[in-house]
Motif scaffolding. Structure first.
Motif, PDB file in Angstrom:
ATOM      1  N   ALA A 110       0.889  -1.002  -0.023  1.00 55.06           N
ATOM      2  CA  ALA A 110       0.042  -0.051  -0.110  1.00 55.06           C
ATOM      3  C   ALA A 110       0.875   1.104   0.033  1.00 55.06           C
ATOM      4  CB  ALA A 110      -1.046  -0.102   1.392  1.00 55.06           C
ATOM      5  N   LYS A 111       0.288   2.390  -0.516  1.00 49.12           N
ATOM      6  CA  LYS A 111       0.903   3.562  -0.237  1.00 49.12           C
ATOM      7  C   LYS A 111       0.770   4.120   0.783  1.00 49.12           C
ATOM      8  CE  LYS A 111       0.805   4.612  -5.604  1.00 49.12           C
ATOM      9  NZ  LYS A 111       0.487   5.545  -6.459  1.00 49.12           N
ATOM     10  N   LEU A 112       1.819   4.517   1.637  1.00 49.28           N
ATOM     11  CA  LEU A 112       1.646   5.147   2.980  1.00 49.28           C
ATOM     12  C   LEU A 112       1.135   6.503   3.011  1.00 49.28           C
ATOM     13  CD1 LEU A 112       4.723   3.683   4.757  1.00 49.28           C
ATOM     14  CD2 LEU A 112       2.341   3.420   5.487  1.00 49.28           C
ATOM     15  N   TRP A 113       1.677   7.008   2.021  1.00 49.94           N
ATOM     16  CA  TRP A 113       1.196   8.843   1.544  1.00 49.94           C
ATOM     17  C   TRP A 113       1.324   8.926   0.104  1.00 49.94           C
ATOM     18  CZ3 TRP A 113       2.130  12.557   5.886  1.00 49.94           C
ATOM     19  CH2 TRP A 113       1.685  13.853   5.477  1.00 49.94           C
ATOM     20  N   PRO A 114       0.145   9.042  -0.666  1.00 53.71           N
ATOM     21  CA  PRO A 114      -0.024   8.991  -2.088  1.00 53.71           C
ATOM     22  C   PRO A 114       0.396  10.214  -2.632  1.00 53.71           C
ATOM     23  CG  PRO A 114      -2.163   9.214  -1.069  1.00 53.71           C
ATOM     24  CD  PRO A 114      -1.168   9.099   0.204  1.00 53.71           C
ATOM     25  N   HIS A 115       0.531  11.250  -1.788  1.00 49.83           N
ATOM     26  CA  HIS A 115       0.802  12.668  -2.342  1.00 49.83           C
ATOM     27  C   HIS A 115       2.387  12.976  -2.575  1.00 49.83           C
ATOM     28  CE1 HIS A 115      -3.602  13.109  -2.141  1.00 49.83           C
ATOM     29  NE2 HIS A 115      -3.518  12.475  -1.140  1.00 49.83           N
ATOM     30  N   GLY A 116       3.239  12.158  -2.506  1.00 51.24           N
ATOM     31  CA  GLY A 116       4.448  12.535  -2.532  1.00 51.24           C
ATOM     32  C   GLY A 116       5.214  13.023  -1.198  1.00 51.24           C
ATOM     33  N   GLN A 117       6.526  12.315  -1.024  1.00 49.95           N
ATOM     34  CA  GLN A 117       7.484  12.808   0.177  1.00 49.95           C
ATOM     35  C   GLN A 117       8.814  12.985  -0.119  1.00 49.95           C
ATOM     36  OE1 GLN A 117       6.613  11.486   4.061  1.00 49.95           O
ATOM     37  NE2 GLN A 117       4.932  12.377   2.747  1.00 49.95           N
ATOM     38  N   GLU A 118       9.264  13.969   0.627  1.00 52.23           N
ATOM     39  CA  GLU A 118      10.606  14.216   0.309  1.00 52.23           C
ATOM     40  C   GLU A 118      11.336  13.102   0.564  1.00 52.23           C
ATOM     41  OE1 GLU A 118      13.819  17.657   2.278  1.00 52.23           O
ATOM     42  OE2 GLU A 118      11.766  18.320   1.575  1.00 52.23           O
ATOM     43  N   PRO A 119      12.490  12.874  -0.343  1.00 54.64           N
ATOM     44  CA  PRO A 119      13.663  11.923   0.082  1.00 54.64           C
ATOM     45  C   PRO A 119      14.156  11.622   1.277  1.00 54.64           C
ATOM     46  CG  PRO A 119      13.703  12.766  -2.354  1.00 54.64           C
ATOM     47  CD  PRO A 119      12.813  13.618  -1.289  1.00 54.64           C
ATOM     48  N   ALA A 121      -9.031  -3.349   0.187  1.00 52.92           N
ATOM     49  CA  ALA A 121      -8.011  -3.394  -0.808  1.00 52.92           C
ATOM     50  C   ALA A 121      -7.836  -1.624  -1.521  1.00 52.92           C
ATOM     51  CB  ALA A 121      -8.473  -4.286  -2.165  1.00 52.92           C
ATOM     52  N   GLU A 122      -6.518  -1.371  -1.905  1.00 55.35           N
ATOM     53  CA  GLU A 122      -6.491  -0.077  -2.575  1.00 55.35           C
ATOM     54  C   GLU A 122      -7.438   0.297  -3.596  1.00 55.35           C
ATOM     55  OE1 GLU A 122      -4.841   2.224  -0.888  1.00 55.35           O
ATOM     56  OE2 GLU A 122      -2.788   2.002  -0.584  1.00 55.35           O
ATOM     57  N   VAL A 123      -8.089   1.491  -3.846  1.00 60.90           N
ATOM     58  CA  VAL A 123      -8.925   1.807  -4.819  1.00 60.90           C
ATOM     59  C   VAL A 123      -8.270   3.301  -5.301  1.00 60.90           C
ATOM     60  CG1 VAL A 123     -10.501   0.514  -4.614  1.00 60.90           C
ATOM     61  CG2 VAL A 123     -10.530   2.549  -3.402  1.00 60.90           C
ATOM     62  N   GLU A 124      -8.598   3.660  -6.456  1.00 60.45           N
ATOM     63  CA  GLU A 124      -8.380   4.925  -6.849  1.00 60.45           C
ATOM     64  C   GLU A 124      -9.100   5.818  -6.108  1.00 60.45           C
ATOM     65  OE1 GLU A 124      -5.886   6.356  -8.896  1.00 60.45           O
ATOM     66  OE2 GLU A 124      -5.105   4.610  -9.194  1.00 60.45           O
ATOM     67  N   PRO A 125      -9.029   7.113  -5.953  1.00 59.90           N
ATOM     68  CA  PRO A 125      -9.947   8.210  -5.279  1.00 59.90           C
ATOM     69  C   PRO A 125     -11.190   8.221  -5.998  1.00 59.90           C
ATOM     70  CG  PRO A 125      -7.905   8.875  -5.160  1.00 59.90           C
ATOM     71  CD  PRO A 125      -7.613   8.018  -6.100  1.00 59.90           C
ATOM     72  N   THR A 126     -12.348   8.244  -5.226  1.00 60.32           N
ATOM     73  CA  THR A 126     -13.549   8.295  -5.699  1.00 60.32           C
ATOM     74  C   THR A 126     -14.227   9.751  -5.498  1.00 60.32           C
ATOM     75  OG1 THR A 126     -14.458   7.446  -3.888  1.00 60.32           O
ATOM     76  CG2 THR A 126     -13.855   6.002  -5.582  1.00 60.32           C
ATOM     77  N   GLY A 127     -13.848  10.112  -4.443  1.00 61.90           N
ATOM     78  CA  GLY A 127     -14.632  11.543  -4.044  1.00 61.90           C
ATOM     79  C   GLY A 127     -16.053  11.186  -3.506  1.00 61.90           C
ATOM     80  N   LYS A 128     -16.251  10.007  -3.179  1.00 61.87           N
ATOM     81  CA  LYS A 128     -17.542   9.842  -2.469  1.00 61.87           C
ATOM     82  C   LYS A 128     -16.870   8.755  -1.156  1.00 61.87           C
ATOM     83  CE  LYS A 128     -19.946   9.156  -6.878  1.00 61.87           C
ATOM     84  NZ  LYS A 128     -20.642   8.097  -7.710  1.00 61.87           N
ATOM     85  N   LEU A 129     -18.010   9.380  -0.179  1.00 59.85           N
ATOM     86  CA  LEU A 129     -17.824   8.449   1.177  1.00 59.85           C
ATOM     87  C   LEU A 129     -17.770   6.963   0.908  1.00 59.85           C
ATOM     88  CD1 LEU A 129     -20.003  10.560   3.620  1.00 59.85           C
ATOM     89  CD2 LEU A 129     -17.659  10.550   3.275  1.00 59.85           C
ATOM     90  N   ALA A 130     -17.284   6.132   1.538  1.00 60.78           N
ATOM     91  CA  ALA A 130     -16.932   4.698   1.601  1.00 60.78           C
ATOM     92  C   ALA A 130     -18.200   4.186   2.408  1.00 60.78           C
ATOM     93  CB  ALA A 130     -15.685   4.377   1.924  1.00 60.78           C
ATOM     94  N   ASP A 131     -18.604   3.114   2.186  1.00 67.82           N
ATOM     95  CA  ASP A 131     -19.602   2.134   2.880  1.00 67.82           C
ATOM     96  C   ASP A 131     -19.138   2.032   4.240  1.00 67.82           C
ATOM     97  OD1 ASP A 131     -21.246   2.302   0.526  1.00 67.82           O
ATOM     98  OD2 ASP A 131     -20.485   0.469  -0.042  1.00 67.82           O
ATOM     99  N   SER A 132     -18.097   1.911   4.526  1.00 67.49           N
ATOM    100  CA  SER A 132     -17.660   1.434   5.846  1.00 67.49           C
ATOM    101  C   SER A 132     -16.322   2.405   6.172  1.00 67.49           C
ATOM    102  CB  SER A 132     -17.100  -0.050   5.942  1.00 67.49           C
ATOM    103  OG  SER A 132     -16.531  -0.440   7.005  1.00 67.49           O
ATOM    104  N   GLY A 133     -16.184   2.434   7.343  1.00 66.77           N
ATOM    105  CA  GLY A 133     -15.039   3.453   7.901  1.00 66.77           C
ATOM    106  C   GLY A 133     -13.797   2.493   8.405  1.00 66.77           C
ATOM    107  N   ARG A 134     -13.798   1.371   8.139  1.00 74.21           N
ATOM    108  CA  ARG A 134     -12.960   0.187   8.730  1.00 74.21           C
ATOM    109  C   ARG A 134     -12.002  -0.123   7.517  1.00 74.21           C
ATOM    110  NH1 ARG A 134     -14.136  -6.073  10.342  1.00 74.21           N
ATOM    111  NH2 ARG A 134     -11.954  -6.442  11.387  1.00 74.21           N
TER     112      ARG A 134
END
Length: 286
Positions: A146-155, A172-185
């Motif tokens: 998984a990506k710990l921080w998908p928005h880039g990190q300083e080396p 599982a990892e999914v692309e951002p949807t912009g919608k609330l997920a069915d579960s917060g878990r």
């Protein structure tokens, strides 16, 4: 695997601890140099990870009092930037026979960075049981990275030293949807790439991963920034991977609340964390 819950911490910082604290033996002040490997953030805006600050405060308390943390909480007041020196001032207003109530104030020069409180000690009671059970998921070797921080990190910063594996299926990892997920878990495995002792600083570090679950609950995006952190320690098991079961309970007025349970690879519950966070609304991928 060994249960270290009833043991005390040796005097002084362990040479293999992630954060290196400096102190005069018996002194009520310790210090931490915020080197880059303790930081997160995009290029040009790195700061010490909140779980590192929490772990440093709890490690300083255990070193000073020679008692293990049972309960602890921290309020974050401001950031610590790379290369700054953090002073940790320890106070023990309640030095009890079996339980000590103590606090730590973190400062960089005249700036207050955090306020932390904790109860430390051991009671000689034989009952040992956990009702919370580890979720049934594949071992980390069978899970995707998984990506710990998908928005880039300083080396050269913290997340390069950590590894996360996300459980398949609903988590599982999914692309951002912009919608609330069915579960917060969210359920995932984490570990440090270097060999670290399973002390309170490691539990505090990974207890600060609830914002990852918030990001997924919000359908992608940044997730949130911690206002506070709470850690309750049940036991300490030497384990290579930690299984995290994080749940976001709700969000309102720009704030979200969640908790996280940390299990050893062999299934034992080690600690329970909780957080409140500033939260940002999700954004769909352009």
């Amino acid at each position: 695997m060994t249960d270290q819950n009833a043991s005390t911490t040796p005097q002084g910082a362990s040479p293999s601890r992630l954060m290196r604290l400096e102190a005069t033996p018996g002194a009520s002040r310790q210090s931490l140099i915020a080197d880059r490997r303790l930081c997160v953030g995009p290029p040009g805006n790195v700061f010490v990870f909140g779980g590192v600050l929490f772990g440093s405060a709890l490690a300083a308390l255990e070193d000073h009092l020679q008692r293990p943390v049972v309960w602890s909480t921290i309020q974050f007041l401001g950031p610590v930037r790379a290369e700054e020196v953090l002073a940790l001032d320890i106070e023990v207003p309640g030095p009890g026979r079996t339980i000590s109530q103590a606090r730590v104030i973190g400062r960089v020069r005249d700036r207050e960075i955090f306020l932390a409180s904790a109860a430390l000690g051991v009671r000689d009671e034989p009952l040992d049981h956990a009702w919370d059970q580890a979720p049934e998921v594949p071992p980390p070797e069978a899970c995707e990275t998984a990506k710990l921080w998908p928005h880039g990190q300083e080396p050269g910063t913290l997340l390069e030293t950590l590894e996360m594996r996300i459980a398949p299926g609903a988590f599982a990892e999914v692309e951002p949807t912009g919608k609330l997920a069915d579960s917060g878990r969210t359920v995932f495995w984490v570990r440090a790439r270097q060999d670290l002792p399973m002390d309170v600083s490691v539990l505090a570090l990974f207890g600060d991963f609830t914002p990852y679950a918030l990001s997924k609950a919000l359908g992608g995006g940044l997730g949130g920034v911690s206002l506070d952190n709470t850690l309750r320690v049940l036991r300490r098991i030497e384990t290579d991977w930690i299984l995290c079961d994080a749940r976001i309970q709700g969000i309102r007025s720009g704030f979200a609340h969640g908790d996280i349970r940390l299990f050893a690879r062999t299934g034992e519950l080690m600690a329970i964390g909780g957080q409140s966070m500033n939260a940002w609304p999700p954004r769909a991928k352009a």
